[in-house]
Design a protein around this motif. Structure first.
Motif, PDB file in Angstrom:
ATOM      1  N   UNK A   1       0.758  -1.129   0.110  1.00 28.49           N
ATOM      2  CA  UNK A   1      -0.213  -0.211   0.089  1.00 28.49           C
ATOM      3  C   UNK A   1       0.329   0.870  -0.494  1.00 28.49           C
ATOM      4  N   UNK A   2       2.192   1.233   1.080  1.00 30.18           N
ATOM      5  CA  UNK A   2       2.793   2.613   0.508  1.00 30.18           C
ATOM      6  C   UNK A   2       3.217   2.283  -0.657  1.00 30.18           C
ATOM      7  N   UNK A   3       4.136   1.875  -1.062  1.00 34.55           N
ATOM      8  CA  UNK A   3       4.648   1.718  -2.555  1.00 34.55           C
ATOM      9  C   UNK A   3       3.149   2.385  -3.287  1.00 34.55           C
ATOM     10  N   UNK A   4       1.392   1.866  -3.256  1.00 38.62           N
ATOM     11  CA  UNK A   4       1.036   2.344  -4.055  1.00 38.62           C
ATOM     12  C   UNK A   4       0.805   3.917  -3.712  1.00 38.62           C
ATOM     13  N   UNK A   5       0.934   3.754  -3.308  1.00 37.41           N
ATOM     14  CA  UNK A   5       0.793   5.988  -2.450  1.00 37.41           C
ATOM     15  C   UNK A   5       1.922   6.190  -2.857  1.00 37.41           C
ATOM     16  N   UNK A   6       3.343   5.693  -3.200  1.00 38.72           N
ATOM     17  CA  UNK A   6       4.518   7.088  -3.569  1.00 38.72           C
ATOM     18  C   UNK A   6       4.245   7.152  -5.256  1.00 38.72           C
ATOM     19  N   UNK A   7       3.267   5.484  -5.789  1.00 38.44           N
ATOM     20  CA  UNK A   7       3.044   5.929  -7.258  1.00 38.44           C
ATOM     21  C   UNK A   7       1.822   6.715  -7.597  1.00 38.44           C
ATOM     22  N   UNK A   8       1.147   7.065  -6.618  1.00 40.38           N
ATOM     23  CA  UNK A   8       0.059   7.909  -6.167  1.00 40.38           C
ATOM     24  C   UNK A   8      -0.392   8.371  -7.307  1.00 40.38           C
ATOM     25  N   UNK A   9       0.937   9.424  -6.924  1.00 39.15           N
ATOM     26  CA  UNK A   9       1.034  11.218  -8.045  1.00 39.15           C
ATOM     27  C   UNK A   9       0.703  10.765  -9.364  1.00 39.15           C
ATOM     28  N   UNK A  10       0.709   9.654  -9.595  1.00 40.97           N
ATOM     29  CA  UNK A  10       1.386   9.508 -11.473  1.00 40.97           C
ATOM     30  C   UNK A  10      -0.003   8.914 -11.810  1.00 40.97           C
ATOM     31  N   UNK A  11      -1.255   8.920 -10.631  1.00 39.34           N
ATOM     32  CA  UNK A  11      -2.652   8.589 -11.110  1.00 39.34           C
ATOM     33  C   UNK A  11      -3.483   9.485 -12.188  1.00 39.34           C
ATOM     34  N   UNK A  12      -4.213   8.853 -13.241  1.00 44.48           N
ATOM     35  CA  UNK A  12      -5.253  10.069 -13.551  1.00 44.48           C
ATOM     36  C   UNK A  12      -5.698  10.707 -12.815  1.00 44.48           C
ATOM     37  N   UNK A  13      -6.557   9.886 -11.957  1.00 43.27           N
ATOM     38  CA  UNK A  13      -7.772  10.521 -11.064  1.00 43.27           C
ATOM     39  C   UNK A  13      -6.684  10.759  -9.514  1.00 43.27           C
ATOM     40  N   UNK A  14      -7.223  12.384  -8.413  1.00 47.18           N
ATOM     41  CA  UNK A  14      -6.524  12.289  -7.851  1.00 47.18           C
ATOM     42  C   UNK A  14      -6.674  11.674  -6.355  1.00 47.18           C
ATOM     43  N   UNK A  15      -5.870  11.292  -5.469  1.00 44.80           N
ATOM     44  CA  UNK A  15      -5.237   9.957  -4.946  1.00 44.80           C
ATOM     45  C   UNK A  15      -5.091  11.279  -3.742  1.00 44.80           C
ATOM     46  N   UNK A  16      -5.921  11.158  -2.850  1.00 46.45           N
ATOM     47  CA  UNK A  16      -6.020  11.742  -1.152  1.00 46.45           C
ATOM     48  C   UNK A  16      -4.321  11.391  -0.079  1.00 46.45           C
ATOM     49  N   UNK A  17      -3.609  10.567  -0.985  1.00 47.93           N
ATOM     50  CA  UNK A  17      -2.745   9.995  -0.450  1.00 47.93           C
ATOM     51  C   UNK A  17      -1.796  10.244   0.840  1.00 47.93           C
ATOM     52  N   UNK A  18      -1.889  12.414   1.286  1.00 49.43           N
ATOM     53  CA  UNK A  18      -2.361  12.532   2.614  1.00 49.43           C
ATOM     54  C   UNK A  18      -2.963  12.007   3.156  1.00 49.43           C
ATOM     55  N   UNK A  19      -3.630  11.574   3.213  1.00 49.75           N
ATOM     56  CA  UNK A  19      -4.417  10.775   4.826  1.00 49.75           C
ATOM     57  C   UNK A  19      -4.113   9.393   4.945  1.00 49.75           C
ATOM     58  N   UNK A  20      -2.607   8.603   4.510  1.00 46.38           N
ATOM     59  CA  UNK A  20      -2.762   7.626   4.723  1.00 46.38           C
ATOM     60  C   UNK A  20      -1.141   7.644   4.616  1.00 46.38           C
ATOM     61  N   UNK A  21      -1.008   6.285   6.466  1.00 43.10           N
ATOM     62  CA  UNK A  21       0.138   6.948   7.399  1.00 43.10           C
ATOM     63  C   UNK A  21       0.377   5.771   8.429  1.00 43.10           C
ATOM     64  N   UNK A  22       1.191   5.877   9.050  1.00 46.05           N
ATOM     65  CA  UNK A  22       1.190   4.164   9.396  1.00 46.05           C
ATOM     66  C   UNK A  22       0.784   4.083  10.232  1.00 46.05           C
ATOM     67  N   UNK A  23       0.808   3.061  11.272  1.00 37.11           N
ATOM     68  CA  UNK A  23       0.059   2.275  11.991  1.00 37.11           C
ATOM     69  C   UNK A  23      -0.084   3.631  13.382  1.00 37.11           C
ATOM     70  N   UNK A  24       0.617   4.522  13.845  1.00 38.80           N
ATOM     71  CA  UNK A  24       0.405   5.545  14.904  1.00 38.80           C
ATOM     72  C   UNK A  24       0.484   6.225  14.776  1.00 38.80           C
ATOM     73  N   UNK A  25       0.434   6.475  13.472  1.00 34.43           N
ATOM     74  CA  UNK A  25      -0.389   7.884  12.732  1.00 34.43           C
ATOM     75  C   UNK A  25       0.640   9.112  12.790  1.00 34.43           C
ATOM     76  N   UNK A  26       2.169   8.312  12.675  1.00 30.10           N
ATOM     77  CA  UNK A  26       3.591   8.641  11.809  1.00 30.10           C
ATOM     78  C   UNK A  26       3.566   8.901  10.207  1.00 30.10           C
ATOM     79  N   UNK A  27       3.684  10.691   9.757  1.00 26.51           N
ATOM     80  CA  UNK A  27       3.649  10.511   8.605  1.00 26.51           C
ATOM     81  C   UNK A  27       4.907   9.965   7.482  1.00 26.51           C
ATOM     82  N   UNK A  28       4.822   8.379   7.937  1.00 23.04           N
ATOM     83  CA  UNK A  28       5.985   8.215   6.983  1.00 23.04           C
ATOM     84  C   UNK A  28       6.475   7.909   5.849  1.00 23.04           C
ATOM     85  N   UNK A  29       5.831   8.623   4.889  1.00 24.78           N
ATOM     86  CA  UNK A  29       5.820   8.796   3.960  1.00 24.78           C
ATOM     87  C   UNK A  29       5.727  10.397   3.503  1.00 24.78           C
ATOM     88  N   UNK A  30       5.899  11.098   3.853  1.00 26.20           N
ATOM     89  CA  UNK A  30       5.968  12.493   3.781  1.00 26.20           C
ATOM     90  C   UNK A  30       7.044  12.829   2.880  1.00 26.20           C
TER      91      UNK A  30
END
Length: 112
Positions: free
Chosen positions: A39-68
């Protein structure tokens, strides 16, 4: 892999503004309970998706912005969350348990 990414993106698009979820919660919902990293890898690639993906709303299990670091700029992920009323301190969502959005409880797979 893109079919699975498309399913993940569709789930992420359902997360309401002002709420957040974890990589693991999405992985469980799409039938891959040990697929948090995927899922993290998918979020990393989401910026190239045709339709908007609000990837900023997906974090690790502790609520840490690990994908920032996958967002442009230094604090864009945090800024996007804060614009939705989510409090972030030291790269961690505050009161994560209160704003946590669980797709297993909120969604019916047939409805998306």
């Amino acid at each position: 892999m893109s079919d699975l990414y498309d399913k993940i993106y569709e789930v992420v698009r359902q997360i309401p503004a002002g709420r957040a979820t974890s990589y693991g919660a999405i992985a469980r919902f799409v039938g891959s309970p040990r697929g948090s990293r995927m899922v993290g890898w998918a979020m990393n690639q989401s910026h190239s998706s045709k339709a908007y993906v609000p990837a900023h709303r997906v974090v690790n299990r502790l609520g840490i912005l690990s994908g920032k670091h996958h967002f442009p700029g230094e604090n864009l992920m945090q800024e996007l969350l804060e614009n939705e009323g989510i409090v972030v301190i030291d790269d961690q969502i505050q009161d994560f348990d209160k704003i946590f959005w669980d797709p297993m409880k909120e969604l019916d797979w047939d409805s998306i």
